[in-house]
Motif scaffolding. Structure first.
Motif, PDB file in Angstrom:
ATOM      1  N   UNK A 107       0.874  -1.176   0.000  1.00  0.00           N
ATOM      2  CA  UNK A 107       0.000   0.000   0.000  1.00  0.00           C
ATOM      3  C   UNK A 107       0.907   1.219   0.000  1.00  0.00           C
ATOM      4  N   UNK A 108       0.932   1.929  -1.121  1.00  0.00           N
ATOM      5  CA  UNK A 108       1.853   3.046  -1.307  1.00  0.00           C
ATOM      6  C   UNK A 108       1.075   4.358  -1.254  1.00  0.00           C
ATOM      7  N   UNK A 124       7.523   6.085  -6.869  1.00  0.00           N
ATOM      8  CA  UNK A 124       6.890   6.050  -5.542  1.00  0.00           C
ATOM      9  C   UNK A 124       6.975   4.667  -4.920  1.00  0.00           C
ATOM     10  N   UNK A 125       6.733   3.644  -5.737  1.00  0.00           N
ATOM     11  CA  UNK A 125       6.808   2.264  -5.238  1.00  0.00           C
ATOM     12  C   UNK A 125       8.230   1.947  -4.797  1.00  0.00           C
ATOM     13  N   UNK A 143       9.526   0.881  -0.979  1.00  0.00           N
ATOM     14  CA  UNK A 143      10.296  -0.332  -0.689  1.00  0.00           C
ATOM     15  C   UNK A 143      11.610   0.028  -0.006  1.00  0.00           C
ATOM     16  N   UNK A 144      12.295   1.015  -0.543  1.00  0.00           N
ATOM     17  CA  UNK A 144      13.583   1.456   0.013  1.00  0.00           C
ATOM     18  C   UNK A 144      13.431   1.872   1.473  1.00  0.00           C
ATOM     19  N   UNK A 145      12.435   2.697   1.752  1.00  0.00           N
ATOM     20  CA  UNK A 145      12.235   3.197   3.117  1.00  0.00           C
ATOM     21  C   UNK A 145      11.922   2.061   4.097  1.00  0.00           C
ATOM     22  N   UNK A 146      11.061   1.143   3.684  1.00  0.00           N
ATOM     23  CA  UNK A 146      10.645   0.063   4.578  1.00  0.00           C
ATOM     24  C   UNK A 146      11.796  -0.888   4.885  1.00  0.00           C
ATOM     25  N   UNK A 147      12.524  -1.298   3.850  1.00  0.00           N
ATOM     26  CA  UNK A 147      13.599  -2.268   4.048  1.00  0.00           C
ATOM     27  C   UNK A 147      14.740  -1.654   4.854  1.00  0.00           C
ATOM     28  N   UNK A 176      12.075  -0.593 -10.085  1.00  0.00           N
ATOM     29  CA  UNK A 176      10.688  -1.063 -10.152  1.00  0.00           C
ATOM     30  C   UNK A 176      10.148  -0.918 -11.566  1.00  0.00           C
ATOM     31  N   UNK A 177       9.473  -1.960 -12.017  1.00  0.00           N
ATOM     32  CA  UNK A 177       8.781  -1.927 -13.304  1.00  0.00           C
ATOM     33  C   UNK A 177       7.293  -2.160 -13.057  1.00  0.00           C
TER      34      UNK A 177
END
Length: 398
Positions: free
Chosen positions: A255-256, A319-320, A324-328, A380-381
């Motif tokens: 959920x972005x 954005x996706x 992902x970067x922030x969470x990991x 991301x694609x």
């Protein structure tokens, strides 16, 4: 010549073992799961869950329990596994065991003593699930009923497999994985965690299966971190998924937040992901780059953007990737600062890519891990946006 063939045939016959170790089905009890708790009078309280096979057949089922628990206390699991017939009538066989649940208390003391027995014993396969019971007794986990799959250990096994496929919030640890991590100088082991939502005592009754809203249900709730063989701490389900990005996570859903309205979200399905770890050492500081190649599809959008516009696609991909970067990175930082143990296996990556440098760090790798510079670089694609390009929500808002 014929005489030689006869002699060879007879020699082969003598080598065949026959049925010396046969066991008839009506003489054995199939063990589906084992729970290890702290004993009151002995070191361990071991509980086995045996299948009541007559309740699994439509022809013979009478509405009774499909599984039976029996517990016994003692000093070693080796003794207890063979002592179960003080309470059950048939010989327990462990070759079909699917779940091992360890209580939080036992896990904090160390799990190596009884895991050694499981690894040595030829009766046990190494493909069963390994889980820590968080905040509840391990015995209660394999004793909580469920209407669809009436054997609790089988239900948990299926639950784990489905979770991995649908969302990726389970590390899927097996015995060989745990022992390999314990033996490694560049990785600490992990296990999945489970708990019970609801009334634990009512969950043990067959009556629990006859309700729409179950009195108790076993839920997966994250991951346990071990320093060597002792429990050190926990990660949440969300953080477990973030951890799995570093281990080749395949499927999940994100959920972005929308770029211009943080209270609205994109629903993004990750259909394929590849992880590549790049390790280096500069000035005695490990530098780890987690390179992620992620393919996604848009499942829902609450944002106001025009979905079938190329610029929107590019914006969503950015954005996706940032999400992902922030969470990991947040999860990696939490493990570095709060627990200080490398459960990611970055030490193994340094060993493979920079063996000379790792040799100098090996004895104190966790200290180097704490100060390591770890970055996530996702690519991301966004491959597709579902069956519709026009969003009916815009018609409602106009």
């Amino acid at each position: 010549m014929k005489t030689n063939y006869v002699l060879i045939f007879l020699m082969v016959l003598f080598c065949l073992c026959g049925c010396w170790d046969r066991q008839e089905l009506n003489e054995v009890s199939i063990v589906a799961g084992i729970a290890i708790d702290k004993g009151e009078n002995g070191h361990y309280l071991a509980t086995i869950e045996v299948i009541n096979s007559s309740e699994l057949s439509m022809q013979t089922a009478q509405g009774d329990t499909a599984a039976i628990l029996f517990s016994i206390e003692g000093e070693t699991l080796a003794e207890l596994a063979h002592k179960m017939n003080v309470g059950i009538t048939r010989t327990p066989i462990y070759g079909h065991m699917q779940t091992l649940v360890v209580s939080e208390e036992v896990a904090r003391e160390g799990v190596a003593p009884f895991l050694q027995f499981l690894e040595r014993n030829i009766e046990f396969r190494n493909d069963f699930n390994m889980l820590v019971a968080k905040g509840v007794k391990a015995k209660d986990i394999i004793g909580t009923t469920y209407p669809i799959q009436e054997v609790p250990s089988v239900k948990i096994n299926t639950q784990v497999e489905t979770m991995i496929t649908e969302w990726g919030g389970d590390p899927n640890v097996r015995l060989t994985d745990f022992i390999s991590a314990v033996s490694s100088s560049g990785r600490h082991p992990i296990m999945a965690t489970v708990t019970i939502e609801g009334n634990e005592e009512k969950g043990k009754s067959v009556e629990n299966n006859k309700k729409v809203d179950l009195d108790a249900i076993v839920v997966l709730n994250g991951m346990a971190l071990f320093e060597e063989d002792k429990l050190s701490g926990f990660l949440t389900v969300e953080e477990t998924r973030n951890y799995l990005w570093t281990q080749d996570l395949t499927y999940t859903t994100l959920s972005v937040p929308c770029e211009n309205d943080k209270e609205r979200y994109l629903g993004v399905r990750v259909s394929q992901s590849t992880t590549n770890i790049k390790a280096n050492v500069k000035n005695e500081t490990p530098e780890i780059i987690i390179d992620l190649i992620v393919e996604t599809e848009l499942e829902s959008s609450q944002c106001s953007d025009i979905v079938d516009d190329l610029d929107t696609f590019k914006s969503y991909e950015n954005q996706i990737g940032q999400e992902i970067k922030d969470k990991v990175e947040a999860t990696v930082q939490k493990v570095q600062e709060q627990y200080g143990i490398d459960v990611f296996g970055f030490g193994e990556d340094v060993y493979r890519q920079q063996p000379k440098s790792f040799k100098e760090m090996e004895d104190n790798w966790d200290e180097f891990f704490k100060k390591a510079n770890i970055q996530v670089e996702p690519t991301v694609y966004l491959r597709r946006f579902g069956m519709r390009t026009k969003d009916f929500l815009k018609d409602i808002e106009e």
